[in-house]
Design a protein around this motif. Sequence first.
Motif, PDB file in Angstrom:
ATOM      1  N   ASN A  32      -0.501   4.220   0.867  1.00 51.92           N
ATOM      2  CA  ASN A  32      -1.009   5.107   1.913  1.00 51.92           C
ATOM      3  C   ASN A  32      -0.234   4.824   3.205  1.00 51.92           C
ATOM      4  N   ARG A  33      -0.306   5.750   4.122  1.00 53.98           N
ATOM      5  CA  ARG A  33       0.369   5.570   5.414  1.00 53.98           C
ATOM      6  C   ARG A  33      -0.585   5.982   6.539  1.00 53.98           C
ATOM      7  N   CYS A  34      -1.738   5.276   6.620  1.00 57.90           N
ATOM      8  CA  CYS A  34      -2.707   5.624   7.660  1.00 57.90           C
ATOM      9  C   CYS A  34      -2.031   5.454   9.023  1.00 57.90           C
TER      10      CYS A  34
ATOM     11  N   GLN B 254      -4.810  -4.250  -0.867  1.00 64.87           N
ATOM     12  CA  GLN B 254      -4.908  -3.344   0.279  1.00 64.87           C
ATOM     13  C   GLN B 254      -5.681  -2.101  -0.128  1.00 64.87           C
TER      14      GLN B 254
ATOM     15  N   ILE C 151       0.082  -2.402   8.148  1.00 68.26           N
ATOM     16  CA  ILE C 151       0.201  -3.199   6.915  1.00 68.26           C
ATOM     17  C   ILE C 151       1.355  -2.742   6.015  1.00 68.26           C
ATOM     18  N   PRO C 152       1.554  -1.420   5.791  1.00 67.75           N
ATOM     19  CA  PRO C 152       2.709  -1.032   4.966  1.00 67.75           C
ATOM     20  C   PRO C 152       4.048  -1.480   5.567  1.00 67.75           C
TER      21      PRO C 152
ATOM     22  N   GLN D 232     -13.059   4.509   7.834  1.00 69.01           N
ATOM     23  CA  GLN D 232     -12.385   4.572   9.135  1.00 69.01           C
ATOM     24  C   GLN D 232     -12.939   5.638  10.070  1.00 69.01           C
TER      25      GLN D 232
ATOM     26  N   CYS E 274       0.819  -1.206   0.000  1.00 72.70           N
ATOM     27  CA  CYS E 274       0.000   0.000   0.000  1.00 72.70           C
ATOM     28  C   CYS E 274       0.859   1.265   0.000  1.00 72.70           C
TER      29      CYS E 274
ATOM     30  N   PHE F 129      -2.728   4.523  11.926  1.00 71.08           N
ATOM     31  CA  PHE F 129      -2.999   3.381  12.823  1.00 71.08           C
ATOM     32  C   PHE F 129      -2.582   2.047  12.215  1.00 71.08           C
ATOM     33  N   CYS F 130      -2.120   2.052  10.960  1.00 72.65           N
ATOM     34  CA  CYS F 130      -2.036   0.793  10.217  1.00 72.65           C
ATOM     35  C   CYS F 130      -0.613   0.255  10.066  1.00 72.65           C
TER      36      CYS F 130
ATOM     37  N   ARG G  39      -5.313  10.351   6.752  1.00 74.84           N
ATOM     38  CA  ARG G  39      -6.138   9.866   5.642  1.00 74.84           C
ATOM     39  C   ARG G  39      -6.657  11.046   4.837  1.00 74.84           C
TER      40      ARG G  39
ATOM     41  N   TYR H  14     -10.508   2.917  -1.611  1.00 70.08           N
ATOM     42  CA  TYR H  14     -10.119   4.062  -0.765  1.00 70.08           C
ATOM     43  C   TYR H  14     -10.993   5.246  -1.151  1.00 70.08           C
TER      44      TYR H  14
HETATM   45  S1  SF4 Z   1      -5.554   1.116   6.355  1.00 66.20           S
HETATM   46 FE1  SF4 Z   1      -5.576   0.309   4.291  1.00 66.20          FE
HETATM   47  S2  SF4 Z   1      -5.169   2.100   3.016  1.00 66.20           S
HETATM   48 FE2  SF4 Z   1      -4.492   2.637   5.067  1.00 66.20          FE
HETATM   49  S3  SF4 Z   1      -2.308   2.087   5.151  1.00 66.20           S
HETATM   50 FE3  SF4 Z   1      -3.491   0.322   5.913  1.00 66.20          FE
HETATM   51  S4  SF4 Z   1      -3.744  -1.007   4.124  1.00 66.20           S
HETATM   52 FE4  SF4 Z   1      -3.210   1.059   3.380  1.00 66.20          FE
END
Ligand code: SF4
Length: 434
Positions: A147-149, A189, A154-155, A253, A145, A151-152, A265, A226
């Motif tokens: 994006n750099r949310c 993602q 995943i990246p 979110q 991904c 709270f996340c 975001r 998104y």
């Molecule tokens: S919440 Fe989704 S869009 Fe945001 S960084 Fe995580 S995977 Fe990416």
Amino acid sequence: MNCYMVSLGCAKNKVDSEMILGLVKKKMNIVSDINEADLVICNTCAFIESARKEAIDTIFSLKENMQPNAKLVVCGCLAQRYKDEISKLMPEVDRFIAIEEYKDLAKILNDVCNSKYDYDTEINSLDRVYSTPNYMRYVKISEGCLNRCAFCAIPLIRGNLQSRTIEDITEEVKKEVLEGAYEINLISQDTTKYGYDIYRKLKIVDLLKSLCQIPGDFKIRLLYLYPDIVTDELINFMAKEPKIMHYFDIPIQHSEDKILKKMLRRGSREYMLEMFKKIRTLMPDAILRTTMIVGFPYEEEEDFSNMVKFIEDVKFDRLGAFTFSLEEGTPATKYPNTIKENVKQRRYEELMDHQMKVSEALNKEKEGMILDDCFIIGYDEESYMYLARNYMFAPDDIDGVIYVASRRELELGERIKVKVLDSDAYTLTGEEVL
Ligand code: SF4
């Protein structure tokens, strides 16, 4: 040699597991009884605390139940995220395989269990051992991904966006439709950002155009959109193309600009209200699904009540929610995590109560409708009714099902028409229309 595999986490991890087994089966039998296994693989999830706990509990239970001389391999997000320290913490595991090592899977398996894979054998999306019923498939169109949310995590685990080519995805879907797939679920993602890394622009509509040219009777569902790049072009294309389900999974979110900013975001309350209105106007039958986080730092009671007002204004058909939990390494670690757990829990329950009423009212409106694109997904012994889905229900535990009474025997995947007779917040109940 025999291999036994457990796949935890999201549908994207499930696709990875299917690809890993696609390679494993070249030299081993895939077994469903752990006692017969020489190799046990656990594909893990690690994006939040509860997922990590489930992964570790599963690893120990596999170790307990497997043959003493069998090998235990752990892959996926837990192995990727903690690749440096985890093998010292869990010596019970013979090998942790980080996601970035999947390209060397053949060599690693040869090292671990003395198998004879050709080193240049690599996992690929056209050679999968599917774990879903024949009528539905998950198609992972990209990894990572951009994006750099705040709270996340995943990246941190899956890295930046890596899209597959339109040709590669089209070839996979063509094969799956030929093999009988009716429901094609596109996952990633951030599905709206598809292709931005390799084509330098948003290519989701071009991908859909290519998939819709594939002959055959099938439908495409898009998951993980998104909000601020659900463009007019995408909405208009989904409205006019019969092969695309009018199903919009758009995790927002939060609804409040102040909190969205803190979450790093893009988008705004006004933009999102406008977008959902546009979708409903163009496709009155559209299903709207979203995910919300409550208790994010800086969220005051007023922000929360505005969020409740927002979901009552938009009227989502499906809504999942999480209480904020701080993830190490994410930007949110810089924020004061001062909202108490009981406050977060109270807001979660209040939001879900409001959503329950919204879903009940929306499902009530469907009573009397004839749904002509349902497909059988199972049978419920308790109610003596078949279980079905259609475009309104995604194949996961957020969305409910349709209970169907029928005077005849029905097959898995069989397509039928259903008259809706009753409903509640999560399910519809009806009878087959012959
Ligand atoms: S919440 Fe989704 S869009 Fe945001 S960084 Fe995580 S995977 Fe990416």
